[in-house]
Design a protein around this motif. Structure first.
Motif, PDB file in Angstrom:
ATOM      1  N   ASP A  41      76.555  -4.829   8.283  1.00 41.04           N
ATOM      2  CA  ASP A  41      76.710  -5.282   9.664  1.00 41.04           C
ATOM      3  C   ASP A  41      75.357  -5.780  10.171  1.00 41.04           C
ATOM      4  OD1 ASP A  41      77.155  -5.692  12.320  1.00 41.04           O
ATOM      5  OD2 ASP A  41      77.911  -3.697  12.765  1.00 41.04           O
ATOM      6  N   ILE A  43      75.132  -8.132  12.828  1.00 38.32           N
ATOM      7  CA  ILE A  43      75.209  -8.531  14.241  1.00 38.32           C
ATOM      8  C   ILE A  43      74.419  -7.551  15.104  1.00 38.32           C
ATOM      9  CG2 ILE A  43      76.731  -8.936  16.215  1.00 38.32           C
ATOM     10  CD1 ILE A  43      77.059 -11.043  14.066  1.00 38.32           C
ATOM     11  N   ASN A  67      77.178 -12.832   2.760  1.00 46.17           N
ATOM     12  CA  ASN A  67      77.579 -11.937   3.846  1.00 46.17           C
ATOM     13  C   ASN A  67      78.012 -12.801   5.036  1.00 46.17           C
ATOM     14  OD1 ASN A  67      77.159 -10.477   6.420  1.00 46.17           O
ATOM     15  ND2 ASN A  67      76.457  -8.813   5.141  1.00 46.17           N
ATOM     16  N   GLU A  69      78.361 -12.280   8.226  1.00 44.53           N
ATOM     17  CA  GLU A  69      77.528 -12.169   9.426  1.00 44.53           C
ATOM     18  C   GLU A  69      76.166 -12.831   9.224  1.00 44.53           C
ATOM     19  OE1 GLU A  69      77.405  -8.224  10.995  1.00 44.53           O
ATOM     20  OE2 GLU A  69      79.587  -8.108  11.225  1.00 44.53           O
ATOM     21  N   TYR A  72      76.801 -16.465   9.691  1.00 48.51           N
ATOM     22  CA  TYR A  72      76.952 -16.749  11.126  1.00 48.51           C
ATOM     23  C   TYR A  72      75.597 -16.791  11.832  1.00 48.51           C
ATOM     24  CZ  TYR A  72      77.596 -15.629  16.046  1.00 48.51           C
ATOM     25  OH  TYR A  72      77.500 -15.617  17.414  1.00 48.51           O
ATOM     26  N   LEU A  73      74.762 -15.792  11.585  1.00 50.36           N
ATOM     27  CA  LEU A  73      73.464 -15.718  12.265  1.00 50.36           C
ATOM     28  C   LEU A  73      72.556 -16.873  11.861  1.00 50.36           C
ATOM     29  CD1 LEU A  73      72.873 -11.862  12.066  1.00 50.36           C
ATOM     30  CD2 LEU A  73      73.386 -13.200  14.112  1.00 50.36           C
ATOM     31  N   ALA A  95      81.560 -18.810   8.353  1.00 50.77           N
ATOM     32  CA  ALA A  95      81.507 -17.361   8.567  1.00 50.77           C
ATOM     33  C   ALA A  95      82.815 -16.851   9.152  1.00 50.77           C
ATOM     34  CB  ALA A  95      80.340 -17.021   9.494  1.00 50.77           C
ATOM     35  N   CYS A 100      84.215 -13.011   9.757  1.00 53.95           N
ATOM     36  CA  CYS A 100      83.358 -12.575  10.863  1.00 53.95           C
ATOM     37  C   CYS A 100      84.070 -12.874  12.181  1.00 53.95           C
ATOM     38  CB  CYS A 100      82.007 -13.278  10.805  1.00 53.95           C
ATOM     39  SG  CYS A 100      80.902 -12.833  12.168  1.00 53.95           S
TER      40      CYS A 100
END
Length: 222
Positions: A41, A43, A67, A69, A72-73, A95, A100
């Protein structure tokens, strides 16, 4: 069980993660497995500045192992920090496809923002429930994932945001209900009920003015 515990330890800080692996062989075995990096995790990951090298290495490994997340980041970083709009949107969308939930929400709400017409009204409402929207806003506006002000939003995104009219409910039939109807948000606040037309216009306007604050720096390994 060890995987879940180690994930909780990671949320406290990368140093605790390393100490746990040293202290207990079971944690070390879990922490060496690629599956841990694919599902960590990120986020709510606590990025301590004084441990930047260890954090950089951890994030890069998560990203290389796909991964969701991490993808996404990095997409948020590319979109809001580097203004690489197509690359950022592609990663946010990817993502979301990989599970996600926050990325799915951000991707759909961005699409909604770009559907705004000349009257300032958004179209193509998503299938999210209002409760889900409330849950996502609690994450986006919460202090846990940070509020970053040291960069500028892409001009294209600013242009779209400024075209969305947040005052649509003032001229809608739902503002003239008698008696007025109210809903209670997850944070306990009491809000006036809105029809779908007004709800999505206001939700997307609020989204556009808050989502960029959740973008964070991301290590570019290449």
């Amino acid at each position: 069980m060890l995987h879940k515990i180690l994930c909780k330890v990671l949320m406290i800080g990368i140093r605790n993660f390393g100490c746990a692996r040293i202290a207990f062989p079971g944690f070390n075995e879990v922490g060496r497995d690629d599956h841990f990096y694919r599902s960590a995790d990120l986020i709510f990951f606590n990025d301590w500045a004084n441990e930047v090298n260890a954090i950089r290495a951890f994030k890069v490994k998560c990203y290389r192992l796909d991964n969701p997340e991490a993808i996404y980041l990095r997409g948020m970083y590319e979109y809001f920090f580097l203004h690489l709009l197509d690359e950022g949107r592609e990663k946010i969308h990817r993502a979301g496809e990989r599970g996600c939930v926050l990325a799915q929400f951000v991707d759909v709400m961005m699409n909604l923002a770009f559907s705004v017409d000349c009257r300032g009204i958004v179209h193509n409402y998503p299938a999210f429930t209002r409760q889900h929207v409330d849950e996502m806003f609690q994450i986006i506006t919460g202090w846990e994932i940070g509020h970053n002000w040291d960069y500028e939003k892409p001009p294209t995104f600013i242009s779209v945001t400024e075209r969305i009219d947040p005052n649509v409910p003032h001229s809608c039939w739902c503002s003239n209900l008698d008696p007025l109807m109210f809903v209670v948000s997850l944070d306990g606040s009491r809000l006036r009920w809105k029809c779908d037309h007004c709800f999505w216009n206001c939700a997307d306007w609020n989204f556009c003015y808050a989502i960029h604050l959740t973008a964070r720096a991301w290590p570019i390994e290449d």
